[in-house]
Write an enzyme that holds these catalytic residues in place. Structure first.
Site, PDB file in Angstrom:
ATOM      1  N   GLY A 146       0.893   0.986   4.094  1.00  0.00           N
ATOM      2  CA  GLY A 146       0.220  -0.041   3.302  1.00  0.00           C
ATOM      3  C   GLY A 146      -1.180   0.395   2.929  1.00  0.00           C
ATOM      4  CG  ASN A 147      -3.029  -0.705  -0.389  1.00  0.00           C
ATOM      5  OD1 ASN A 147      -3.662  -1.733  -0.544  1.00  0.00           O
ATOM      6  ND2 ASN A 147      -1.924  -0.420  -1.073  1.00  0.00           N
TER       7      ASN A 147
END
Ligand code: C5P
Length: 418
Positions: A214-215
């Site tokens: 993810g980020n």
């Protein structure tokens, strides 16, 4: 500024106390005008204490001051929250049977109304016709949110959260003077009749049923863009990976991965005038998603001992949704496509150098360049951005500003292109 807070007789009157607080804390001089039935939900003492001003509901108190004329005439903004079906009907037909309806007839400032009632009452053709009449006259009607209503039922009819109503009031006050019943509609709702798609949040690319790549995107900027577009009259589809509350009237499509986002965006973009890609889409995803949780030890080595080495993860490229949208456009160059880019300066160039190169590479109409790093942008409420336009050397600098203010600047630029 002088604000009149009209409160009609619905259970959501309690939420208007928080709206009143937000308005007074912002320095406004607020006169509360509840209807007689509103006082059955929240008493006069509460409104008087929170506003620091006397509270009247009828036209017969302090008659020498002619309050039914003066309060409306002097107001810079009238906001009615909640606006019940009955209040909407009385306002739409121009009745003047209590102080609030006379204020509505004498006011020449922007008027905001936030309907709140049961879904059946809201959806009834009579209520919808009243809302249309008021909207045509330039009243800014904030659509109700969907969710749990007073009883066990749920559906559209909830009063939007006070913070959201406060933002609408703030924008109306900024926009200012044009009277509510003359030429306001076009000026105040520049995106009326436009269909827009906004993406928000970071995509999550699963490795196994538990883990993902993810980020750090919070989705706040995308949700603010959707809220401002809705407040300016657009029909908004928000494709989002985050659980943040969406503004009332925004259609939310929840997704998780880049592929799901691509599917949702392409579908919604078919008849859209604008697509704003504020989401942080992962460029890569794991080539394979394990059906079961990947264990810390897997299999066994040559000597029969458990294998504790880290597994290799191979990645494949995700589609570039924005580039795909640009490539699929026909001769009319519709829809307008806006990209976001998170950049840091480095040895090979400044943030702006990288931004300009990306605008050329991606071919979108507008690129909003976010300077990231050192606590900037991700998850914060403030943002500093550079707005670049295809074919123009000019750069619009915005900030430090709230994500709502950044959204307003972006929609101003987009409105010019439409
Ligand atoms: O190339 P970069 O990821 O920096 O570009 C950012 C812009 O491109 C954003 O508007 C983002 O939403 C979009 N994007 C996309 N699909 C990807 C990667 C980025 O639409 N796979």
């Amino acid at each position: 500024m002088k604000v009149v807070l009209g409160v009609a007789g619905g259970i959501a009157a309690y939420k208007a106390c928080t709206l009143l607080r937000l308005l007074t804390e912002a320095g406004h001089d607020v006169t509360v005008v509840p209807t007689a039935s509103a006082l059955r939900f929240v008493g006069e003492a509460t409104w008087a204490a929170l506003s620091g001003r006397p509270v009247h509901t009828d036209v017969w108190s302090d008659i020498t001051e002619v309050p039914h004329v003066r309060i409306g005439q002097e107001a810079d903004l009238v906001v009615v929250a909640p606006a019940t079906a009955d209040l909407l009907a009385r306002a739409a037909t121009g009745q003047a049977d209590d102080l609030l309806t006379t204020v509505l007839l004498t006011a020449r400032c922007p008027v905001v109304m936030a309907p709140a009632m049961h879904t059946e009452m809201y959806e009834h053709p009579a209520t919808q016709a009243n809302i249309s009449t008021l909207t045509e006259r330039g009243v800014h009607v904030v659509p109700p949110a969907s969710g749990r209503l007073t009883g066990k039922d749920s559906g559209p009819g909830r009063l939007p959260e006070p913070q959201e109503l406060f933002e609408v009031c703030r924008r109306e006050l900024e926009r200012g003077a044009a009277p509510a019943h003359t030429d306001r509609p076009a000026a105040a709702r520049p995106l009326a009749g436009r269909r827009v798609v906004v993406t928000a949040g970071g995509t999550r690319e699963p490795l196994d049923p538990v883990r993902y790549l993810g980020n750090r995107s919070s989705g706040k900027q995308g949700h603010a863009l959707a809220a401002v577009a809705a407040a300016r009259g657009a029909q908004v589809v928000l494709v989002t990976t985050v659980e943040l509350a969406a503004s009332a009237g925004v259609e939310v499509v929840s997704v998780e991965t880049a592929l799901e986002m691509e599917h949702a965006v392409l579908q919604a973009a078919q008849d859209a005038d604008v697509v704003v890609m504020a989401a942080a889409v992962a460029d890569f995803r794991p080539a394979e998603v394990a059906a079961h949780k990947i264990k810390k030890t897997h299999g066994s080595g040559t000597d029969g001992a458990p294998d504790t080495s880290a597994p290799d993860v191979s990645l494949v490229r995700n589609p570039d949704i924005l580039a795909g949208l640009v490539a699929a456009r026909g001769e009319d160059s519709a829809p307008v496509v806006v990209g976001f880019a998170a950049e840091t300066g480095d040895d090979s160039g400044t943030v702006l150098d990288h931004g300009r190169a990306k605008l050329a590479r991606k071919g979108c109409d507008v690129l909003v360049v976010n300077e990231v790093g050192s606590g900037r942008a991700f998850g914060t409420d403030d943002n500093t951005v550079h707005v670049l336009r295809q074919g123009s050397e000019d750069t619009l600098e915005v900030g430090p500003a709230t994500k709502t203010e950044v959204s307003e600047a972006v929609w101003d630029v987009v409105a010019d292109l439409l």
